[in-house]
Scaffold this motif. Structure first.
Motif, PDB file in Angstrom:
ATOM      1  N   MET A   1      24.817  39.208  54.911  1.00  0.00           N
ATOM      2  CA  MET A   1      26.256  39.064  54.903  1.00  0.00           C
ATOM      3  C   MET A   1      26.722  38.984  56.358  1.00  0.00           C
ATOM      4  N   ASP A   2      27.435  37.935  56.666  1.00  0.00           N
ATOM      5  CA  ASP A   2      27.897  37.780  58.044  1.00  0.00           C
ATOM      6  C   ASP A   2      29.163  38.605  58.282  1.00  0.00           C
ATOM      7  N   ARG A   3      29.598  38.609  59.505  1.00  0.00           N
ATOM      8  CA  ARG A   3      30.716  39.449  59.934  1.00  0.00           C
ATOM      9  C   ARG A   3      32.024  39.119  59.205  1.00  0.00           C
ATOM     10  N   LYS A   4      32.297  37.846  58.976  1.00  0.00           N
ATOM     11  CA  LYS A   4      33.531  37.420  58.309  1.00  0.00           C
ATOM     12  C   LYS A   4      33.550  37.892  56.854  1.00  0.00           C
ATOM     13  N   GLU A   5      32.439  37.750  56.152  1.00  0.00           N
ATOM     14  CA  GLU A   5      32.357  38.193  54.754  1.00  0.00           C
ATOM     15  C   GLU A   5      32.504  39.708  54.665  1.00  0.00           C
ATOM     16  N   ARG A   6      31.934  40.426  55.607  1.00  0.00           N
ATOM     17  CA  ARG A   6      32.023  41.887  55.616  1.00  0.00           C
ATOM     18  C   ARG A   6      33.477  42.325  55.805  1.00  0.00           C
ATOM     19  N   LYS A   7      34.222  41.654  56.682  1.00  0.00           N
ATOM     20  CA  LYS A   7      35.637  41.970  56.893  1.00  0.00           C
ATOM     21  C   LYS A   7      36.446  41.737  55.620  1.00  0.00           C
ATOM     22  N   VAL A   8      36.161  40.652  54.905  1.00  0.00           N
ATOM     23  CA  VAL A   8      36.868  40.339  53.661  1.00  0.00           C
ATOM     24  C   VAL A   8      36.587  41.411  52.611  1.00  0.00           C
ATOM     25  N   VAL A   9      35.327  41.808  52.477  1.00  0.00           N
ATOM     26  CA  VAL A   9      34.958  42.825  51.489  1.00  0.00           C
ATOM     27  C   VAL A   9      35.611  44.163  51.828  1.00  0.00           C
ATOM     28  N   ILE A  10      35.592  44.542  53.091  1.00  0.00           N
ATOM     29  CA  ILE A  10      36.210  45.798  53.506  1.00  0.00           C
ATOM     30  C   ILE A  10      37.717  45.750  53.296  1.00  0.00           C
ATOM     31  N   SER A  11      38.347  44.641  53.646  1.00  0.00           N
ATOM     32  CA  SER A  11      39.794  44.499  53.462  1.00  0.00           C
ATOM     33  C   SER A  11      40.175  44.601  51.989  1.00  0.00           C
ATOM     34  N   LEU A  12      39.434  43.916  51.120  1.00  0.00           N
ATOM     35  CA  LEU A  12      39.715  43.982  49.682  1.00  0.00           C
ATOM     36  C   LEU A  12      39.490  45.391  49.141  1.00  0.00           C
ATOM     37  N   SER A  13      38.459  46.059  49.608  1.00  0.00           N
ATOM     38  CA  SER A  13      38.184  47.430  49.172  1.00  0.00           C
ATOM     39  C   SER A  13      39.316  48.368  49.575  1.00  0.00           C
ATOM     40  N   VAL A  14      39.822  48.214  50.791  1.00  0.00           N
ATOM     41  CA  VAL A  14      40.925  49.051  51.262  1.00  0.00           C
ATOM     42  C   VAL A  14      42.180  48.779  50.441  1.00  0.00           C
ATOM     43  N   ILE A  15      42.452  47.522  50.139  1.00  0.00           N
ATOM     44  CA  ILE A  15      43.637  47.171  49.335  1.00  0.00           C
ATOM     45  C   ILE A  15      43.532  47.777  47.935  1.00  0.00           C
ATOM     46  N   VAL A  16      42.372  47.666  47.314  1.00  0.00           N
ATOM     47  CA  VAL A  16      42.174  48.238  45.974  1.00  0.00           C
ATOM     48  C   VAL A  16      42.332  49.752  46.022  1.00  0.00           C
ATOM     49  N   LEU A  17      41.789  50.398  47.035  1.00  0.00           N
ATOM     50  CA  LEU A  17      41.911  51.844  47.177  1.00  0.00           C
ATOM     51  C   LEU A  17      43.370  52.258  47.356  1.00  0.00           C
ATOM     52  N   ILE A  18      44.110  51.542  48.174  1.00  0.00           N
ATOM     53  CA  ILE A  18      45.530  51.837  48.376  1.00  0.00           C
ATOM     54  C   ILE A  18      46.307  51.669  47.075  1.00  0.00           C
ATOM     55  N   LEU A  19      46.016  50.616  46.316  1.00  0.00           N
ATOM     56  CA  LEU A  19      46.703  50.402  45.035  1.00  0.00           C
ATOM     57  C   LEU A  19      46.385  51.514  44.040  1.00  0.00           C
TER      58      LEU A  19
END
Length: 119
Positions: A1-19
């Motif tokens: 997994m490259d750096r860009k994909e990792r940022k997307v996964v982390i961002s989506l995980s944070v959004i789901v956690l906040i929701l």
């Protein structure tokens, strides 16, 4: 997994956690289902919950119907007792969603519902 994909996964995980956390913390008011039993006083253009009828000041021009019908007529609650019966306050958003789909119990029981004679 490259750096860009990792940022997307982390961002989506944070959004789901906040929701999810927001859904457990954010309080909302939940109204009674539209088929909840209600007594209308057509003279005063008020509605009364069956549990409050003994203390209500009503006339003899009464009709048993549903809460949805009372709202469609733009009637007001006869007292704070009736207003509180048809509202449940400070329910977490996540719990309200579970109540809507029938997973969690609501304040209003099956006895509070008005069913037609054909059911």
């Amino acid at each position: 997994m490259d750096r860009k994909e990792r940022k997307v996964v982390i961002s989506l995980s944070v959004i789901v956690l906040i929701l999810l956390l927001g859904g457990l913390v954010v309080p909302i008011n939940v109204g009674a289902p539209s088929d909840t039993r209600t007594i209308l006083d057509h003279t005063t253009q008020n509605y009364v919950s069956p549990s409050c009828i003994d203390d209500a000041e009503v006339t003899n021009y009464l009709q048993e119907t549903t809460y949805g019908h009372a709202l469609s007529l733009d009637y007001d609650a006869e007292s704070s007792c009736s207003a509180e019966f048809y509202q449940e306050s400070d329910v977490p958003l996540f719990v309200a969603m579970l109540q809507m789909i029938g997973v969690s119990e609501q304040k209003w029981s099956e006895e509070d519902m008005l069913h037609s004679e054909t059911e």
